[in-house]
Motif scaffolding. Structure first.
Motif, PDB file in Angstrom:
ATOM      1  N   VAL A 543       0.841  -1.203   0.000  1.00  0.00           N
ATOM      2  CA  VAL A 543       0.000   0.000   0.000  1.00  0.00           C
ATOM      3  C   VAL A 543       0.876   1.252   0.000  1.00  0.00           C
ATOM      4  N   GLU A 557      -5.329   3.055   0.261  1.00  0.00           N
ATOM      5  CA  GLU A 557      -5.709   1.745  -0.249  1.00  0.00           C
ATOM      6  C   GLU A 557      -4.986   1.475  -1.556  1.00  0.00           C
ATOM      7  N   GLU A 559      -4.623  -1.780  -4.869  1.00  0.00           N
ATOM      8  CA  GLU A 559      -5.098  -3.041  -5.439  1.00  0.00           C
ATOM      9  C   GLU A 559      -4.235  -4.202  -4.951  1.00  0.00           C
ATOM     10  N   THR A 560      -4.819  -5.394  -5.011  1.00  0.00           N
ATOM     11  CA  THR A 560      -4.105  -6.569  -4.510  1.00  0.00           C
ATOM     12  C   THR A 560      -3.078  -7.098  -5.514  1.00  0.00           C
ATOM     13  N   THR A 645     -15.178  -7.653  -4.777  1.00  0.00           N
ATOM     14  CA  THR A 645     -14.030  -6.768  -4.938  1.00  0.00           C
ATOM     15  C   THR A 645     -13.106  -6.950  -3.748  1.00  0.00           C
ATOM     16  N   ASP A 646     -11.828  -7.155  -3.999  1.00  0.00           N
ATOM     17  CA  ASP A 646     -10.817  -7.246  -2.941  1.00  0.00           C
ATOM     18  C   ASP A 646      -9.867  -6.062  -3.040  1.00  0.00           C
ATOM     19  N   TRP A 647      -9.395  -5.579  -1.900  1.00  0.00           N
ATOM     20  CA  TRP A 647      -8.376  -4.525  -1.908  1.00  0.00           C
ATOM     21  C   TRP A 647      -7.630  -4.496  -0.587  1.00  0.00           C
ATOM     22  N   SER A 649      -5.771  -2.091   2.429  1.00  0.00           N
ATOM     23  CA  SER A 649      -5.885  -0.736   2.977  1.00  0.00           C
ATOM     24  C   SER A 649      -5.021  -0.581   4.216  1.00  0.00           C
ATOM     25  N   ARG A 664     -12.872  -7.651   1.529  1.00  0.00           N
ATOM     26  CA  ARG A 664     -13.689  -8.220   0.464  1.00  0.00           C
ATOM     27  C   ARG A 664     -15.144  -7.783   0.651  1.00  0.00           C
ATOM     28  N   THR A 848     -12.922   5.315  -4.711  1.00  0.00           N
ATOM     29  CA  THR A 848     -12.205   4.205  -4.106  1.00  0.00           C
ATOM     30  C   THR A 848     -12.183   3.021  -5.069  1.00  0.00           C
ATOM     31  N   ILE A 849     -11.404   2.010  -4.714  1.00  0.00           N
ATOM     32  CA  ILE A 849     -11.356   0.799  -5.524  1.00  0.00           C
ATOM     33  C   ILE A 849     -12.738   0.137  -5.556  1.00  0.00           C
ATOM     34  N   GLN A 850     -13.412   0.099  -4.428  1.00  0.00           N
ATOM     35  CA  GLN A 850     -14.751  -0.484  -4.386  1.00  0.00           C
ATOM     36  C   GLN A 850     -15.727   0.316  -5.235  1.00  0.00           C
TER      37      GLN A 850
END
Length: 938
Positions: A543, A557, A559-560, A645-647, A649, A664, A848-850
């Motif tokens: 991160v 945050e 991405e994975t 969705t995974d991320w 943070s 998740r 956000t990613i989400q």
């Protein structure tokens, strides 16, 4: 300070002629100066710096000591806090913690000057002491002991309270000190009943619902055709379904003023009576639960009858745990300074309706006064309940409430509890889910489901699971009362079974893989301990590597994928460790379930319930959570399932890490909502003033509402019904969009808020999209409003909980309040106390990613517009809550797109103007000499 313990007392009168009032000054502080009234009556206006000096010399009377200390810019100081006296003499009584609130509390005229407001501190204190004196020892023989225990810890009110109770020698206890704190010994026990019969399947006829509504409203009520039509429409949900999995769903949008609460209570109450089962009414916030409960007074005007027929349900973490209170009382020998807080908690526990500490009859300001850990911290926040193994089980507030709910007519719950029960397939306590629901504030179902059906592999979640399993560990300073481990909770259940004891030991041993105390420092020092901390340390590095963290003090945050070197290896190691933990948890659960079978003819009811509860906890708190974590870790090597969705943070505040983890969420959380709850019910009403966004396309709006509520994923066709507000928004409201204030220039933004709030002379609500912006505006404009005699309160600034801030804002007609989303969603302030709303900028969704995943899923920019339009619509809806309310909505954003303007009611004047013109228009609109009355009042 001096007091006279020999003040004469007249015990023949109901209220004694004299009580032992402390001879102390009165202090009331604003942002710029303080009023100080000496014991001899000399009135002075002091600079706050001088008042700060004086309080160190003699403790004064104050109202809310911590807020006073904050205004004086000093640490908390000794004082005679009137609120503490209220909490002792009238525990569980409602009081707004301001001088005007004190006036309303004792029935005195509203103060017209700050000096008169200060005098209320003395007046209220004297009335309360006289009241305590009139009650005498027979009213509560343990009150004196509690006061003495508190006095021994330095409670300044102690001598006066004891004197009022005719304790002639206040230092010679009639009871053993501390005995009065043992409130759990004096509570009435609840009793169990036979299982409830299954509900019948009788429908509610619309004509019967309309008649019930008329009865609730009474003969003198104003006719509201919309409310009658609404009642008829929602009655359709109170019928048995014809096809399995196809419930009767009614989506009902009812504008403010329609009267939807009584509108759905009418058919719901009939269904409960006819079918012998409770209806669950769910709303978004705990404050709204209280409002619905108040409306139910019309259905059950007799208090004792209502207590049997109406139950408010919340999660366990909302209620006082008597075992925690007992352990906190026992700890007073080593922590005597806690005695004041524990004493006031015991007083409240003896008078509370149901032990509810969050939104119930617990005064929110008490936690701010004496500490959240010693008040709200006494709830069961970590799932450590030992159920029937607890010595207070038969008196437990929570267990009593659960049993009452099974026999009630109406259960008033909140979305969070309902969703969690659905996610877990029915609560441990309920046995099965209700057959019929009413979801008020239905536009919040999406967010409630999003929270309930998500998973979080974070340092704090891992640490909580380790505490739940291991309890207090060697080398930690954590109080045992707040960390009862698995071994302690199950010790008597496994005492005679070596294999089961071994499984508990194996589980505790495997929990060492999880995050331990001090993880923040170890991660910062690059010295993680164990596989969980090692993985989270790599996650944190990823991160920080992929965000601009140096220029942001806030949460981050990333991405994975793609993973940094070492992250996948640490994820594999952690997955293996979690599998090692999962195995003994599953085996322990199976072992306990076998005992239920093998000893079916020997186990008493309490032991059976404890074993069942332990199995459920091991499944929900242990197996389910760990399995979700294992799935999330596996996706780091593979692909995230398409519905999720995974991320990564890092949660931060002030530039410091608070938590770090893998998250998740469902892209569309209404899918599991529909599958686990809506499709299992017989009938559901989903209602709100803002179910639809108002895009201009009615069909598109209803399709959006069905998707946001989960109705789109349930077989069958929901009934759609819309009822317009009876209010004349064209006459009663205005909307101004300011086109000459730069929203990124906080000096300009602060000046705009200041001038608009001054123009309305208070009664203003300032809404913000970021806490940092709120704090900046408060700092810049607060002194200017104070100079004009207008009080400004702020969420995230004042030492007051949000509910108390809203109560103050509602009670004080010319005060103003700054807040964020929680205030926008939860405030119901009718009348002139709220006449102006100023929004700092267009409330676009946070990028956000989400959000990106949902934007792609729900239609791109149209999704952004939909979310924003709904927020504007909800904020505007705060303005007019009653028939004669008038108000102005101001948006400080020249970039407001015209396509979003249909968030406001049709025909309302929307003007793009400069700040100066808006200020002029605000003054004119609220000028009593020029303002126009709504048409119906002309």
């Amino acid at each position: 300070m001096s007091t006279d313990p020999h003040t004469p007392k007249n015990t023949n009168n109901k209220y004694p002629d004299a009580v032992m009032m402390p001879k102390a000054p009165l202090l009331l502080s604003g942002l710029r100066f303080s009023v100080w009234i000496s014991p001899d009556g000399e009135i002075e206006r002091l600079a706050n710096s001088e008042a700060a000096r004086r309080v160190t010399l003699e403790p004064p009377y104050v109202c809310h000591a911590r807020s006073t200390a904050q205004r004086l810019s000093i640490d908390p100081f000794l004082s005679y806090d009137v609120l503490e006296l209220i909490a002792f003499v009238r525990p569980s009584a409602a009081c707004t913690p301001t001088p005007r609130g004190l006036a309303a509390f004792i029935g005195a005229p509203e103060p017209t000057s700050i000096e008169a407001a200060a005098m209320l501190l003395h007046q209220t204190s004297e009335l309360l002491l006289r009241e305590q004196a009139s009650k005498g020892r027979q009213f509560d023989p343990y009150a004196a002991d509690i006061a003495r225990t508190m006095m021994m810890a330095g409670w300044l009110w102690g001598p006066s309270v004891l004197a009022a109770m005719h304790e002639e020698d206040i230092h010679s206890p009639a009871l053993k000190p501390g005995r009065g704190l043992r409130i759990w010994e004096r509570l009435e026990e609840w009793s169990d009943h036979a299982p409830e019969d299954p509900p019948r399947n009788q429908s509610v006829k619309p004509e019967d619902a309309r008649k019930r509504l008329a009865d609730l409203l009474g003969d003198e009520a104003e006719a509201r055709p919309q409310q009658v039509d609404y009642t008829s429409a929602v009655s359709s949900a109170f019928a048995p379904r014809d096809v399995s999995g196809e419930p009767n769903i009614v989506l009902a949008e009812a504008g403010t003023g329609v009267g939807k609460t009584l509108g759905y209570i009418a058919p719901a109450s009939i269904w409960a009576e006819k079918n012998g089962a409770p209806i669950w009414i769910s709303t978004f916030t705990r404050n709204l639960q209280t409002q619905i409960d108040s409306e139910l007074n019309r259905l059950f005007p007799e208090r004792h009858e209502k207590a049997k027929r109406v139950v408010i349900r919340k999660g366990r973490e909302n209620y006082l745990c008597l075992l925690n209170l007992e352990e906190a009382s026992q700890a007073l020998m080593s922590r005597p300074n806690d005695a004041i807080a524990i004493g006031l908690m015991a007083r409240w526990a003896s008078r509370t309706r149901n032990g509810d500490m969050v939104g119930g009859d617990f005064p929110g300001w008490l936690a701010d006064l004496v500490g959240r850990g010693r008040t709200l911290g006494l709830t069961d926040r970590r799932g450590e309940c030992i159920y029937s193994g607890c010595p207070h089980y038969s008196r437990c507030y929570i267990e009593r409430n659960i049993r009452k709910a099974k026999r009630a007519n109406i259960v008033v719950a909140n979305h969070a509890l309902v969703m969690i029960q659905a996610a877990m397939g029915g609560g441990r306590d309920e046995g099965s889910l209700p057959s019929h629901y009413v979801f008020d504030e239905g536009h919040h179902l999406f967010d409630a489901a999003d929270s309930a059906f998500s998973a979080h592999l974070t340092a704090q979640e891992s640490q909580e699971l380790r505490r739940w399993i291991s309890g207090v560990e060697t080398g930690t300073t954590r109080s045992a009362s707040r960390a009862r481990g698995l071994k302690k909770r199950l010790e008597d259940l496994v005492a005679t079974d070596d294999r089961t004891r071994d499984l508990v030991t194996e589980t505790v041993h495997a929990a060492r893989h999880l995050t331990g105390d001090g993880w923040v420092n170890r991660m910062e020092d690059k010295q993680p301990s164990g596989p969980m901390e090692t993985f989270l340390s790599h996650l944190r590095d990823q991160v920080y590597a992929r965000t601009d963290h140096e220029n942001s003090p806030y949460s981050l945050e990333a991405e994975t994928k793609p993973p940094i070197p070492g992250l996948i290896d640490s994820a594999i190691e952690l997955r293996s460790a979690l599998e090692q933990l999962l195995e003994p948890i599953k085996n322990l659960r199976r072992r306990l379930e076998q005992r239920l079978d093998n000893e079916a003819d020997e186990l008493d009811s309490d032991t059976r319930r404890r074993i069942e509860a332990a199995c459920k906890s091991l499944e929900q708190r242990g197996s389910n959570q760990i399995q979700a974590w294992i799935s999330m870790l596996s996706a780091l090597e593979e692909e995230t399932p398409e519905d999720f969705t995974d991320w990564f943070s890092v949660e931060r505040a002030g530039g410091k890490d608070l938590d770090v983890g893998l998250h998740r969420h469902w892209i569309d959380p209404t899918k599991p909502l529909a599958n686990t709850l809506l499709s299992q019910a017989q009938g559901t009403v989903i209602t709100s003033a803002t179910l639809t966004e108002g895009s201009g396309s009615e069909e598109s709006d209803w399709i959006g509402a069905e998707r946001r509520t989960g109705a789109a994923f349930v077989p069958g066709t929901p009934i759609r019904a819309r009822f317009k507000s009876p209010y004349d928004y064209v006459e009663q409201t205005r909307v101004f969009i300011i086109n000459d204030v730069r929203k990124d220039d906080m000096d300009q933004v602060s000046a705009a808020y200041r001038e608009l709030f001054l123009a309305s002379q208070g009664g203003a609500l300032g809404l913000f999209t970021a806490i940092s912006r709120l704090r900046t505006v408060h700092q810049k404009m607060g002194p200017e409003l104070d100079r004009a005699g207008l009080t400004l309160y702020s969420q995230h600034v004042d030492n007051l909980d949000t509910s108390t801030l809203i109560d103050i804002f509602r009670a004080e007609r010319n005060s103003s309040l700054l807040g964020t989303d929680a205030v926008r969603d939860g405030v119901d302030v009718p009348g002139e106390s709220l006449r102006l709303i100023v929004f700092d900028r267009v409330p676009w969704p946070r990028p956000t990613i989400q959000h990106r995943a949902r934007k792609d899923h729900f239609g791109g920019n149209r999704y952004n517009d939909s979310q924003t339009r709904l927020k504007l619509k909800q904020a505007f809806g705060r303005l007019v809550r009653r028939e004669n309310d008038r108000g102005i909505f101001v948006l400080l954003d020249p970039m407001m797109p015209s396509r979003l303007q249909n968030a406001f009611p049709e025909g309302v004047s929307i003007q793009k103007v400069g700040l100066a013109e808006a200020v002029k228009e605000v003054k004119n609109f609220f000028d009593t000499k020029t303002q126009k009355l709504p048409k119906r009042d002309r």
